[in-house]
Design a protein around this motif. Structure first.
Motif, mmCIF file in Angstrom:
data_model
loop_
_atom_site.group_PDB
_atom_site.id
_atom_site.type_symbol
_atom_site.label_atom_id
_atom_site.label_comp_id
_atom_site.label_asym_id
_atom_site.label_seq_id
_atom_site.Cartn_x
_atom_site.Cartn_y
_atom_site.Cartn_z
ATOM 1 N N ALA A 98 0.816 -1.230 0.000
ATOM 2 C CA ALA A 98 0.000 0.000 0.000
ATOM 3 C C ALA A 98 0.844 1.272 0.000
ATOM 4 O O ALA A 98 2.005 1.278 0.418
ATOM 5 N N LYS B 118 1.809 -5.241 3.375
ATOM 6 C CA LYS B 118 2.900 -4.321 3.722
ATOM 7 C C LYS B 118 2.452 -2.880 3.511
ATOM 8 O O LYS B 118 2.299 -2.417 2.391
ATOM 9 N N SER C 7 3.039 4.816 -6.554
ATOM 10 C CA SER C 7 3.391 5.674 -7.689
ATOM 11 C C SER C 7 3.555 4.844 -8.961
ATOM 12 O O SER C 7 3.839 3.643 -8.907
ATOM 13 N N LEU D 236 -2.275 3.026 -9.574
ATOM 14 C CA LEU D 236 -1.163 3.980 -9.624
ATOM 15 C C LEU D 236 -1.659 5.430 -9.595
ATOM 16 O O LEU D 236 -2.706 5.705 -9.051
ATOM 17 N N GLU E 272 1.761 14.301 -11.855
ATOM 18 C CA GLU E 272 1.002 14.272 -10.605
ATOM 19 C C GLU E 272 1.794 15.011 -9.529
ATOM 20 O O GLU E 272 2.952 14.690 -9.267
HETATM 21 P P1 NAD Z 1 5.411 4.640 -3.562
HETATM 22 O O1 NAD Z 1 5.289 4.123 -4.953
HETATM 23 O O2 NAD Z 1 6.610 5.418 -3.199
HETATM 24 O O3 NAD Z 1 5.324 3.428 -2.507
HETATM 25 C C1 NAD Z 1 4.232 2.546 -2.482
HETATM 26 C C2 NAD Z 1 4.621 1.258 -1.778
HETATM 27 O O4 NAD Z 1 5.583 0.552 -2.551
HETATM 28 C C3 NAD Z 1 5.247 1.441 -0.405
HETATM 29 O O5 NAD Z 1 4.685 0.481 0.480
HETATM 30 C C4 NAD Z 1 6.714 1.179 -0.660
HETATM 31 O O6 NAD Z 1 7.419 0.729 0.486
HETATM 32 C C5 NAD Z 1 6.645 0.097 -1.715
HETATM 33 N N1 NAD Z 1 7.834 -0.071 -2.568
HETATM 34 C C6 NAD Z 1 8.812 0.830 -2.844
HETATM 35 N N2 NAD Z 1 9.697 0.290 -3.718
HETATM 36 C C7 NAD Z 1 9.273 -0.966 -4.010
HETATM 37 C C8 NAD Z 1 9.740 -2.020 -4.854
HETATM 38 N N3 NAD Z 1 10.846 -1.873 -5.601
HETATM 39 N N4 NAD Z 1 9.032 -3.156 -4.920
HETATM 40 C C9 NAD Z 1 7.876 -3.312 -4.193
HETATM 41 N N5 NAD Z 1 7.406 -2.352 -3.365
HETATM 42 C C10 NAD Z 1 8.083 -1.195 -3.277
HETATM 43 O O7 NAD Z 1 4.073 5.495 -3.318
HETATM 44 P P2 NAD Z 1 3.685 6.458 -2.114
HETATM 45 O O8 NAD Z 1 4.584 7.655 -2.141
HETATM 46 O O9 NAD Z 1 3.547 5.700 -0.849
HETATM 47 O O10 NAD Z 1 2.203 6.890 -2.551
HETATM 48 C C11 NAD Z 1 1.905 7.894 -3.458
HETATM 49 C C12 NAD Z 1 1.503 7.341 -4.813
HETATM 50 O O11 NAD Z 1 0.485 6.372 -4.678
HETATM 51 C C13 NAD Z 1 0.912 8.396 -5.728
HETATM 52 O O12 NAD Z 1 1.481 8.280 -7.013
HETATM 53 C C14 NAD Z 1 -0.559 8.065 -5.784
HETATM 54 O O13 NAD Z 1 -1.225 8.472 -6.952
HETATM 55 C C15 NAD Z 1 -0.540 6.597 -5.642
HETATM 56 N N6 NAD Z 1 -1.838 6.132 -5.143
HETATM 57 C C16 NAD Z 1 -2.678 5.467 -5.996
HETATM 58 C C17 NAD Z 1 -3.940 5.047 -5.561
HETATM 59 C C18 NAD Z 1 -4.864 4.313 -6.483
HETATM 60 O O14 NAD Z 1 -5.755 3.623 -5.983
HETATM 61 N N7 NAD Z 1 -4.727 4.394 -7.789
HETATM 62 C C19 NAD Z 1 -4.329 5.305 -4.246
HETATM 63 C C20 NAD Z 1 -3.450 5.987 -3.403
HETATM 64 C C21 NAD Z 1 -2.205 6.389 -3.860
#
Ligand code: NAD
Length: 492
Positions: A161, A187, A240, A262, A394
């Protein structure tokens, strides 16, 4: 350190709270005060493997995947009851770790997921066709084929998440996974792990068999293991698009099923005959809701040129009434961003917008008088062309852009000229035309005149294009966590 919770912050593996094998800790900070509020284990690869193994054993040998849907639904309802008892704690933790203002903490962040859980157990699961007859067909030269189509749980799921809606996003994945009969390793994001850890208590109260749900706190390393471990069958990821692409690639080696939720840059088309008050309120919400940290917020307002100035005036008047500050203060209407890094990212994009020639009509900086906390002013850009970086990227911060259009066709073209396709909106007194335009917007969810507000658990939630793959909520969300098997027999 003032901790806003009473539950264990240890990992939850195989139905037990465990310390984990590493001494590394994640420090959780209140983004409004920058003060640490908790430390949780940073799970090592060994810890993640132990959690995946527990989920694998629970799936292959435990009772959960073999229970009848009605029995699983009963367990989900026990879980919902426990959540309802502990809502005040959940709300307090959400405000402290995610920086939500109270109305948001009490609605989308907590109560909506519980309503979603009840809806799954009370409506979707009983109505779902878990088994259905296969229509008899004549196979030329081979007689009659008939049989049954059966939906079975997909297997071991890694649920990863984002930080912005911690409980909501974890539950969006966990509800259909559990309903389907899967087992899971959850996680949460490293900045906001606490609400998800609390879900372990809910699993205990519901009497989930050990290993059905496992919770690990950690960052990239843990995420990588969860998406590459060969014992995992399905990865559901919210985050992201940059990390989403990595997850897709990581999961490819062992051909896991991948569900991706995403980013977005969602467009709101405001026609000349629109309700401007409603359209302005929606644009203001797109900027200020959770300080812009929402994936499906309407951050691109595309307005007919004849009413552009009137709409902008209304948005500016609304933004002038926003009170930025600590959500713990009841007068606050917009809280902080999650971290200094996130604030700097948004500030850099604001500077890019200025360099590219857009005008800042409101905000653009840090609010006066707030020495601590990752705050930014609600910001509106006008004079924006859809080719600019600020119209395509974004922000994930409190920033909106306004773009004028001349014809409906041009409005649709601008709305669709985006790498994303998560949400959209149309505002018009001519609802038939609005409906026709909604059909032309390439996005997973489109609202007309403010309908739906994007959090209806009976909708199907998900993205077109680079906003993701798959759907969450309701029966479409459930279907993502199911395999479909055909069992055929002869008519003899
Ligand atoms: P992020 O992509 O930085 O992290 C998301 C998750 O991925 C975290 O739990 C992180 O620890 C994990 N992660 C990081 N590297 C990884 C890897 N190599 N392999 C597997 N997991 C890994 O995102 P964030 O900063 O927590 O959240 C913001 C983003 O989430 C924004 O782009 C937003 O648009 C998106 N988002 C999308 C939705 C949706 O439903 N479409 C909802 C909420 C947020």
């Amino acid at each position: 350190m003032t901790t806003p919770y009473s539950f264990s912050s240890r990992l939850y593996i195989g139905g037990r709270r465990v310390d984990g094998t590493s001494d590394a800790r994640l420090v959780v900070r209140n983004p409004a005060t920058e003060e640490p509020i908790a430390e949780v284990p940073e799970a090592s690869v060994e810890d993640v493997r132990a959690a995946v193994q527990a989920a694998r054993t629970a799936f292959d040998e435990g009772p959960w995947p073999r229970r009848k849907p009605v029995e699983r639904a009963a367990a989900l309802l026990r879980m919902a009851e426990e959540m309802e008892h502990r809502l005040p704690e959940l709300v307090a933790v959400n405000m402290a770790e995610a920086g939500s203002v109270r109305w948001l903490a009490e609605s989308i962040q907590t109560r909506i997921p519980v309503a979603h859980l009840r809806d799954m157990a009370e409506r979707v699961m009983p109505a779902f066709a878990w088994e259905r007859p296969m229509e008899p067909t004549i196979a030329p030269g081979a007689g009659i084929a008939q049989g049954q189509l059966r939906h079975e749980p997909f297997g071991v799921c890694s649920l990863i998440a984002a930080y912005n809606f911690p409980f909501f996003l974890s539950m969006m994945k966990l509800i259909p996974a559990l309903a389907a009969g899967c087992t899971a390793v959850l996680k949460p994001a490293p900045a906001t792990p606490l609400e998800s850890l609390l879900i372990g208590d809910f699993a205990d109260a519901a009497g989930l068999p050990p290993g059905v749900l496992n919770i690990v706190t950690g960052g990239t390393e843990a995420g990588r293991e969860l998406t590459t471990n060969p014992m995992v069958d399905l990865v559901s990821f919210t985050g992201s698009d940059a990390v989403g692409r990595m997850v897709y690639a990581q999961a490819a080696a062992s051909v896991k099923k991948v569900v991706l939720e995403l980013g977005g840059k969602s467009a709101s088309i405001v026609r000349a005959d629109a309700d401007f008050a409603g359209a302005a309120r929606s644009a203001i919400a797109g900027i200020t809701t959770h300080a812009g940290q929402g994936c499906s917020l309407l951050t691109r307002t595309i307005v007919h040129e004849s009413v552009h100035d009137e709409l902008v005036e209304r948005i500016l008047a609304g933004l002038a009434g926003v009170t930025v500050g600590d959500p713990a203060d009841g007068s606050t209407t917009m809280g902080p961003l999650i971290s200094e890094a996130q604030r700097e990212k948004v500030e850099n994009l604001i500077r890019t917008g200025e360099r590219e020639g857009a005008s800042i009509a409101a905000g653009g900086g840090r609010p006066a008088g707030l020495a601590k906390g990752y705050f930014l002013e609600p910001t509106l850009f006008t004079g924006v062309d859809n080719s600019m970086t600020i119209a395509r990227t974004e922000f994930f911060g409190p920033v909106g852009v306004v773009i004028p259009f001349r014809t409906d066709d041009e409005a649709v073209r601008i709305a669709n000229d985006s790498p994303y396709g998560l949400a959209g909106a149309v505002w018009s007194a001519d609802t038939a035309t609005a409906y026709e335009i909604a059909g032309r917007i390439r996005a997973g969810g489109v609202s007309i005149n403010g309908g739906g507000a994007g959090v209806n658990p009976r909708a199907a939630f998900g993205g077109y294009k680079q906003s993701g793959l798959g759907r969450e909520w309701g029966e479409f969300g459930l279907a993502e966590y199911l395999q479909t098997k055909s069992i055929s027999w002869t008519a003899r």
